[in-house]
Scaffold this motif. Structure first.
Motif, PDB file in Angstrom:
ATOM      1  N   MET A  16     -35.343  -2.005 -40.825  1.00  0.00           N
ATOM      2  CA  MET A  16     -36.056  -3.222 -40.478  1.00  0.00           C
ATOM      3  C   MET A  16     -36.328  -3.297 -38.975  1.00  0.00           C
ATOM      4  O   MET A  16     -37.433  -3.636 -38.555  1.00  0.00           O
ATOM      5  N   ALA A  17     -35.361  -2.944 -38.153  1.00  0.00           N
ATOM      6  CA  ALA A  17     -35.559  -2.965 -36.703  1.00  0.00           C
ATOM      7  C   ALA A  17     -36.642  -1.975 -36.285  1.00  0.00           C
ATOM      8  O   ALA A  17     -37.483  -2.289 -35.430  1.00  0.00           O
ATOM      9  N   GLN A  20     -39.981  -3.436 -37.343  1.00  0.00           N
ATOM     10  CA  GLN A  20     -40.360  -4.551 -36.463  1.00  0.00           C
ATOM     11  C   GLN A  20     -40.935  -4.031 -35.150  1.00  0.00           C
ATOM     12  O   GLN A  20     -41.925  -4.568 -34.639  1.00  0.00           O
ATOM     13  N   TYR A  23     -44.396  -2.616 -35.871  1.00  0.00           N
ATOM     14  CA  TYR A  23     -45.321  -3.725 -36.109  1.00  0.00           C
ATOM     15  C   TYR A  23     -45.707  -4.395 -34.786  1.00  0.00           C
ATOM     16  O   TYR A  23     -46.878  -4.702 -34.561  1.00  0.00           O
ATOM     17  N   ALA A  24     -44.749  -4.589 -33.914  1.00  0.00           N
ATOM     18  CA  ALA A  24     -45.035  -5.212 -32.611  1.00  0.00           C
ATOM     19  C   ALA A  24     -46.034  -4.367 -31.813  1.00  0.00           C
ATOM     20  O   ALA A  24     -46.944  -4.914 -31.174  1.00  0.00           O
ATOM     21  N   TYR A  67     -47.654  -4.270 -43.331  1.00  0.00           N
ATOM     22  CA  TYR A  67     -46.484  -4.377 -42.450  1.00  0.00           C
ATOM     23  C   TYR A  67     -45.689  -5.643 -42.774  1.00  0.00           C
ATOM     24  O   TYR A  67     -44.465  -5.613 -42.889  1.00  0.00           O
ATOM     25  N   GLU A  68     -46.390  -6.758 -42.883  1.00  0.00           N
ATOM     26  CA  GLU A  68     -45.707  -8.033 -43.120  1.00  0.00           C
ATOM     27  C   GLU A  68     -45.000  -8.053 -44.475  1.00  0.00           C
ATOM     28  O   GLU A  68     -43.889  -8.574 -44.591  1.00  0.00           O
ATOM     29  N   LEU A  71     -41.870  -5.922 -44.103  1.00  0.00           N
ATOM     30  CA  LEU A  71     -40.850  -6.639 -43.330  1.00  0.00           C
ATOM     31  C   LEU A  71     -40.181  -7.731 -44.163  1.00  0.00           C
ATOM     32  O   LEU A  71     -38.960  -7.905 -44.102  1.00  0.00           O
ATOM     33  N   ARG A  72     -40.959  -8.437 -44.948  1.00  0.00           N
ATOM     34  CA  ARG A  72     -40.375  -9.468 -45.832  1.00  0.00           C
ATOM     35  C   ARG A  72     -39.419  -8.842 -46.835  1.00  0.00           C
ATOM     36  O   ARG A  72     -38.333  -9.367 -47.091  1.00  0.00           O
ATOM     37  N   SER A  75     -36.239  -7.716 -45.063  1.00  0.00           N
ATOM     38  CA  SER A  75     -35.492  -8.911 -44.681  1.00  0.00           C
ATOM     39  C   SER A  75     -34.773  -9.507 -45.879  1.00  0.00           C
ATOM     40  O   SER A  75     -33.602  -9.910 -45.791  1.00  0.00           O
ATOM     41  N   LYS A 100     -27.227  -7.083 -36.331  1.00  0.00           N
ATOM     42  CA  LYS A 100     -28.476  -6.920 -35.587  1.00  0.00           C
ATOM     43  C   LYS A 100     -28.295  -6.033 -34.361  1.00  0.00           C
ATOM     44  O   LYS A 100     -29.264  -5.488 -33.845  1.00  0.00           O
TER      45      LYS A 100
END
Length: 111
Positions: A16-17, A20, A23-24, A67-68, A71-72, A75, A100
């Motif tokens: 996930m990290a 993220q 995606y950023a 991507y979203e 990520l969901r 998560s 985290k």
């Protein structure tokens, strides 16, 4: 306090990290709006001048949506992992914050 996170949970958190961060980087290069917008001049104290925006391409829209969704899903897998139920409620927030901070190669992960 130190927590003995299950290996699968650590793998999910690291995935996930990484996603993220990817995606950023992706959204940083997107146009400022989804739909095309004309340029406009700023007015001192009221709004900022903006260059025109071409809007997103269909490929950019699809990639952002993918991507979203990914990520969901990650998560949800992290937050619903059975490990959290094994902890006393008062320890869960601290344990989640600790997870985290786990980085690739950390030896915190259990089996």
């Amino acid at each position: 306090m130190s927590y003995d996170y299950p290996k699968k949970l650590v793998q999910l958190q690291l995935a996930m990290a990484a996603l993220q961060a990817e995606y950023a980087r992706f959204v940083a290069d997107l146009p400022r709006s989804v739909v095309p917008l004309d340029a406009h001049e700023g007015r001192e104290g009221l709004w900022t001048a903006r260059d025109p925006s071409p809007g997103y391409t269909e490929e950019q829209k699809a990639r952002r949506t993918a991507y979203e969704a990914d990520l969901r899903e990650l998560s949800a897998q992290v937050s619903a992992h059975p490990y959290w139920a094994s902890l006393p409620p008062e320890d869960r927030v601290a344990a989640r914050q600790g997870l985290k901070k786990v980085e690739p190669g950390d030896e915190q992960a259990g089996e």
